[in-house]
Design a protein around this motif. Structure first.
Motif, PDB file in Angstrom:
ATOM      1  N   MET A 172      13.312  91.568 -32.038  1.00 30.84           N
ATOM      2  CA  MET A 172      13.179  92.362 -30.814  1.00 30.84           C
ATOM      3  C   MET A 172      14.291  92.050 -29.834  1.00 30.84           C
ATOM      4  N   GLN A 173      14.670  90.790 -29.734  1.00 31.20           N
ATOM      5  CA  GLN A 173      15.778  90.413 -28.850  1.00 31.20           C
ATOM      6  C   GLN A 173      17.065  91.142 -29.234  1.00 31.20           C
ATOM      7  N   ALA A 174      17.328  91.257 -30.534  1.00 28.81           N
ATOM      8  CA  ALA A 174      18.543  91.938 -30.989  1.00 28.81           C
ATOM      9  C   ALA A 174      18.531  93.403 -30.570  1.00 28.81           C
ATOM     10  N   LEU A 175      17.368  94.041 -30.647  1.00 34.53           N
ATOM     11  CA  LEU A 175      17.259  95.440 -30.238  1.00 34.53           C
ATOM     12  C   LEU A 175      17.428  95.579 -28.728  1.00 34.53           C
ATOM     13  N   VAL A 176      16.900  94.623 -27.971  1.00 31.38           N
ATOM     14  CA  VAL A 176      17.074  94.651 -26.521  1.00 31.38           C
ATOM     15  C   VAL A 176      18.545  94.459 -26.171  1.00 31.38           C
ATOM     16  N   ALA A 177      19.208  93.523 -26.827  1.00 30.93           N
ATOM     17  CA  ALA A 177      20.617  93.279 -26.548  1.00 30.93           C
ATOM     18  C   ALA A 177      21.455  94.528 -26.821  1.00 30.93           C
ATOM     19  N   GLU A 178      21.167  95.195 -27.941  1.00 28.90           N
ATOM     20  CA  GLU A 178      21.894  96.435 -28.259  1.00 28.90           C
ATOM     21  C   GLU A 178      21.657  97.492 -27.200  1.00 28.90           C
ATOM     22  N   ALA A 179      20.413  97.623 -26.757  1.00 29.72           N
ATOM     23  CA  ALA A 179      20.067  98.637 -25.765  1.00 29.72           C
ATOM     24  C   ALA A 179      20.758  98.361 -24.436  1.00 29.72           C
ATOM     25  N   MET A 180      20.798  97.105 -24.023  1.00 27.19           N
ATOM     26  CA  MET A 180      21.439  96.782 -22.750  1.00 27.19           C
ATOM     27  C   MET A 180      22.936  97.068 -22.818  1.00 27.19           C
ATOM     28  N   GLU A 181      23.575  96.766 -23.927  1.00 27.91           N
ATOM     29  CA  GLU A 181      24.995  97.084 -24.087  1.00 27.91           C
ATOM     30  C   GLU A 181      25.219  98.594 -24.017  1.00 27.91           C
ATOM     31  N   ALA A 182      24.240  99.360 -24.502  1.00 28.56           N
ATOM     32  CA  ALA A 182      24.366 100.818 -24.542  1.00 28.56           C
ATOM     33  C   ALA A 182      24.020 101.483 -23.216  1.00 28.56           C
ATOM     34  N   GLY A 183      23.462 100.729 -22.266  1.00 25.27           N
ATOM     35  CA  GLY A 183      23.177 101.304 -20.963  1.00 25.27           C
ATOM     36  C   GLY A 183      21.727 101.383 -20.572  1.00 25.27           C
ATOM     37  N   ALA A 184      20.834 100.667 -21.241  1.00 26.25           N
ATOM     38  CA  ALA A 184      19.433 100.639 -20.822  1.00 26.25           C
ATOM     39  C   ALA A 184      19.315  99.961 -19.464  1.00 26.25           C
ATOM     40  N   LEU A 185      18.312 100.382 -18.686  1.00 24.36           N
ATOM     41  CA  LEU A 185      18.056  99.766 -17.384  1.00 24.36           C
ATOM     42  C   LEU A 185      17.500  98.363 -17.518  1.00 24.36           C
ATOM     43  N   GLY A 186      16.737  98.142 -18.565  1.00 23.78           N
ATOM     44  CA  GLY A 186      16.037  96.886 -18.764  1.00 23.78           C
ATOM     45  C   GLY A 186      14.917  97.105 -19.759  1.00 23.78           C
ATOM     46  N   VAL A 187      13.872  96.307 -19.643  1.00 20.38           N
ATOM     47  CA  VAL A 187      12.715  96.398 -20.538  1.00 20.38           C
ATOM     48  C   VAL A 187      11.483  96.741 -19.721  1.00 20.38           C
ATOM     49  N   SER A 188      10.645  97.619 -20.274  1.00 20.76           N
ATOM     50  CA  SER A 188       9.341  97.901 -19.666  1.00 20.76           C
ATOM     51  C   SER A 188       8.244  97.379 -20.570  1.00 20.76           C
ATOM     52  N   THR A 189       7.117  97.014 -19.963  1.00 19.00           N
ATOM     53  CA  THR A 189       5.959  96.582 -20.731  1.00 19.00           C
ATOM     54  C   THR A 189       4.736  97.400 -20.348  1.00 19.00           C
ATOM     55  N   GLY A 190       3.805  97.465 -21.284  1.00 18.49           N
ATOM     56  CA  GLY A 190       2.510  98.096 -21.052  1.00 18.49           C
ATOM     57  C   GLY A 190       1.435  97.150 -21.546  1.00 18.49           C
ATOM     58  N   LEU A 191       1.282  96.033 -20.846  1.00 23.89           N
ATOM     59  CA  LEU A 191       0.435  94.943 -21.329  1.00 23.89           C
ATOM     60  C   LEU A 191      -1.047  95.253 -21.269  1.00 23.89           C
ATOM     61  N   ALA A 192      -1.418  96.361 -20.631  1.00 18.78           N
ATOM     62  CA  ALA A 192      -2.829  96.748 -20.591  1.00 18.78           C
ATOM     63  C   ALA A 192      -3.248  97.517 -21.839  1.00 18.78           C
ATOM     64  N   TYR A 193      -2.284  97.956 -22.645  1.00 22.86           N
ATOM     65  CA  TYR A 193      -2.579  98.774 -23.817  1.00 22.86           C
ATOM     66  C   TYR A 193      -2.813  97.908 -25.054  1.00 22.86           C
ATOM     67  N   PRO A 194      -3.709  98.322 -25.955  1.00 21.50           N
ATOM     68  CA  PRO A 194      -4.046  97.509 -27.133  1.00 21.50           C
ATOM     69  C   PRO A 194      -2.864  96.985 -27.946  1.00 21.50           C
ATOM     70  N   PRO A 195      -1.793  97.765 -28.192  1.00 19.87           N
ATOM     71  CA  PRO A 195      -0.709  97.225 -29.019  1.00 19.87           C
ATOM     72  C   PRO A 195       0.063  96.085 -28.380  1.00 19.87           C
ATOM     73  N   ALA A 196      -0.136  95.864 -27.065  1.00 18.01           N
ATOM     74  CA  ALA A 196       0.609  94.800 -26.387  1.00 18.01           C
ATOM     75  C   ALA A 196      -0.294  93.743 -25.777  1.00 18.01           C
ATOM     76  N   ILE A 197      -1.601  93.948 -25.820  1.00 11.95           N
ATOM     77  CA  ILE A 197      -2.520  92.998 -25.185  1.00 11.95           C
ATOM     78  C   ILE A 197      -2.352  91.590 -25.749  1.00 11.95           C
ATOM     79  N   ALA A 198      -2.092  91.495 -27.047  1.00 13.64           N
ATOM     80  CA  ALA A 198      -1.984  90.174 -27.679  1.00 13.64           C
ATOM     81  C   ALA A 198      -0.685  89.461 -27.351  1.00 13.64           C
ATOM     82  N   ALA A 199       0.251  90.152 -26.781  1.00 12.80           N
ATOM     83  CA  ALA A 199       1.527  89.522 -26.417  1.00 12.80           C
ATOM     84  C   ALA A 199       1.289  88.499 -25.319  1.00 12.80           C
ATOM     85  N   THR A 200       1.774  87.319 -25.511  1.00  9.80           N
ATOM     86  CA  THR A 200       1.659  86.280 -24.492  1.00  9.80           C
ATOM     87  C   THR A 200       2.761  86.464 -23.444  1.00  9.80           C
TER      88      THR A 200
END
Length: 492
Positions: A172-200
């Motif tokens: 995931m870090q590699a994908l974030v790094a690529e996105a930031m180089e390409a012009g992404a604003l940053g990272v968003s999270t949706g920690l209230a949703y089931p697919p991300a609830i388990a993320a610490t």
């Protein structure tokens, strides 16, 4: 010597986006930029517009959208340009269309299905490919995007019910790094949703770590927006501190009757913490939210409207209570039959909405869901509702403040140079509206309705909405975050 321009807006009441008092002035536009503001009575133009009695404001920036896909599927962007929006910020709540190096799993894991339940949108293996596609075939509006943490989890993990392991975090870090180089604003999270609830919290920090080198932004749909809002705020602040980056609290709200009025506490807490780290927030001007349909949400919502349904498409737009009555079943059974589906939930109180909206540092975002069959009216009505209902009719704040919240403040916080203000040399994103008649016309029963009072919308100097109709022009640009340049422009 007579000056000749492409467009000349005469006698406009200029509200420049900074919060400064309005003034009457002319605005000259050449190509994609504002070239003069003031008394331009001796100037000429290919298009001469008499704006007597109208407000000229910077084009509105929708700081919170899920427009990633519709920018390609409906590039006229009628829902946005019809309310004066010239720039949209996508990839929110952990949900982004890119990167998608492998096809999304079927059926589409909620809430990724907010992008489209069909899953027929595997197209962008990298974030750079998304940006390149937009630049090759732009929409009517400008855009900028986050990379979504839930999207990252879905494409790198075989089991979303657990925290990511070290190898998955590296991927995931590699994908974030690529996105930031390409012009992404940053990272968003949706920690209230089931697919991300388990993320610490530690997972979020490590996955997001590459944004620090790019002065990226951490935007979060917090883990809780009801009873545990204070704890969720603290977690959000902790991520920002660990990375040394700015934090954006998305669509700040207090859900559930037992939490009504607690915005007094949450805003005070945000305000206190802003003395120690960079934090901003946005909200939408409605007391109902909208997301995927779940029985858990519906059980604590006094009223629920179905916005789309794969299980029973004909139920879109209907009240869940009426569906239960028609089917002769309880809420759990009805939801099981409807899902995958979306819904509008009435779980907030107007006093909190007004308190959060009027807080000086709150930006305006629609959080509209453009692929819903019967969307929440915020998709079509957010910005005129702030200007008409809250500023003019209720007097919650003056018009200059309302415009600032959706233009200059947003450009400053997100880091969009030469946007958000009417200033010589800035890009010609301009909305011309009648402050006497501007109003949202979209309702919960009839949500797909353009606003009243929007006369003309220019994006990079080209008209995209003109006297109630889209023009077909597609002058949008992909925007990159640069707070250094934005700050220099602000004091220049």
């Amino acid at each position: 010597m007579t000056m000749q321009h492409d467009i000349l807006i005469r006698n406009a009441t200029v509200i420049d986006g900074t919060g400064a008092p309005r003034r009457v002035a002319d605005i000259a536009i050449d190509a994609d930029r504002i070239t003069a503001i003031g008394d331009l009575s001796g100037h000429m133009a290919a298009r001469d517009i008499d704006a007597t009695g109208l407000i000229a404001a910077p084009g509105f920036i929708d700081v919170h959208t899920h427009d990633d896909r519709i920018l390609f599927s409906e590039p006229a962007m009628r829902a946005k340009v019809s309310q004066g929006v010239t720039t949209v910020i996508g990839g929110n709540c952990g949900i982004s269309l890119a990167p998608m190096p492998v096809p999304v799993k079927r059926p589409v894991t909620p809430p990724l299905d907010l992008l489209d339940a069909s899953g027929d949108w595997y197209r962008f293996p990298t974030f750079a490919s998304y940006v390149a596609a937009f630049e090759a075939t732009p929409a009517a509006v400008n855009c900028a995007h986050y990379i979504g943490h839930t999207t990252l989890r879905a494409i790198t993990m075989d089991d979303l019910s657990r925290a990511a392991n070290a190898g998955e975090i590296l991927a995931m870090q590699a994908l974030v790094a690529e996105a930031m180089e390409a012009g992404a604003l940053g990272v968003s999270t949706g920690l209230a949703y089931p697919p991300a609830i388990a993320a610490t919290t530690e997972e979020v920090i490590e996955v997001t770590r590459p944004i620090a080198a790019h002065d990226g932004l951490y935007a979060t749909h917090m883990r809780d927006e009801s009873a545990h809002s204070m704890e969720a705020l603290d977690e959000s602040f902790a991520v920002g501190r660990a990375l040394g980056v700015q934090v954006l609290i998305s669509h700040h709200k207090l859900a559930g009757e037992e939490n009504f009025g607690r915005s007094v506490q949450t805003l005070a807490h945000i305000g206190d913490q802003r003395a120690h780290q960079e934090i901003c927030l946005d909200c939408y001007p409605y007391e109902a939210s909208s997301t995927i349909l779940t029985a858990a949400h519906a059980k604590v919502s006094p009223r629920t409207i179905v916005t789309w349904s794969v299980g029973a498409p004909e139920m879109a737009g209907r009240e869940l209570a009426d569906i239960c009555a028609d089917w002769g079943c309880d809420l759990d059974a009805a939801c099981a039959r409807l899902i995958p589906a979306g819904a509008v939930y009435f779980r907030m109180c107007e006093e909190d909405v007004q308190r959060i909206l009027s807080w000086p540092s709150t930006m305006v975002g629609s959080d509209g869901l453009p692929h819903d069959e019967r969307p929440h009216p915020r998709l079509w009505g957010t910005f005129p509702r702030v200007l008409g209902h809250y500023a003019r009719d209720l007097g919650l704040f003056d018009l200059e403040t309302a415009v600032h919240k959706m233009t200059g403040l947003t450009a400053q916080e997100i880091g969009l140079p030469e946007r958000g203000e009417l200033r010589t040399g800035f890009m010609a994103d301009i909305t011309l509206f009648d402050d006497r008649t501007i109003a949202d016309r979209a309702t919960y029963t009839d949500p797909i309705q353009p606003a009243a009072g929007i006369v003309l919308v220019l994006v990079n100097g080209a008209a995209v909405w003109d006297m109630g109709v889209p023009t077909g022009a597609r002058p949008g640009k992909y925007l990159r975050r640069d707070r250094g340049a934005q700050r220099r422009a602000s004091v220049g």
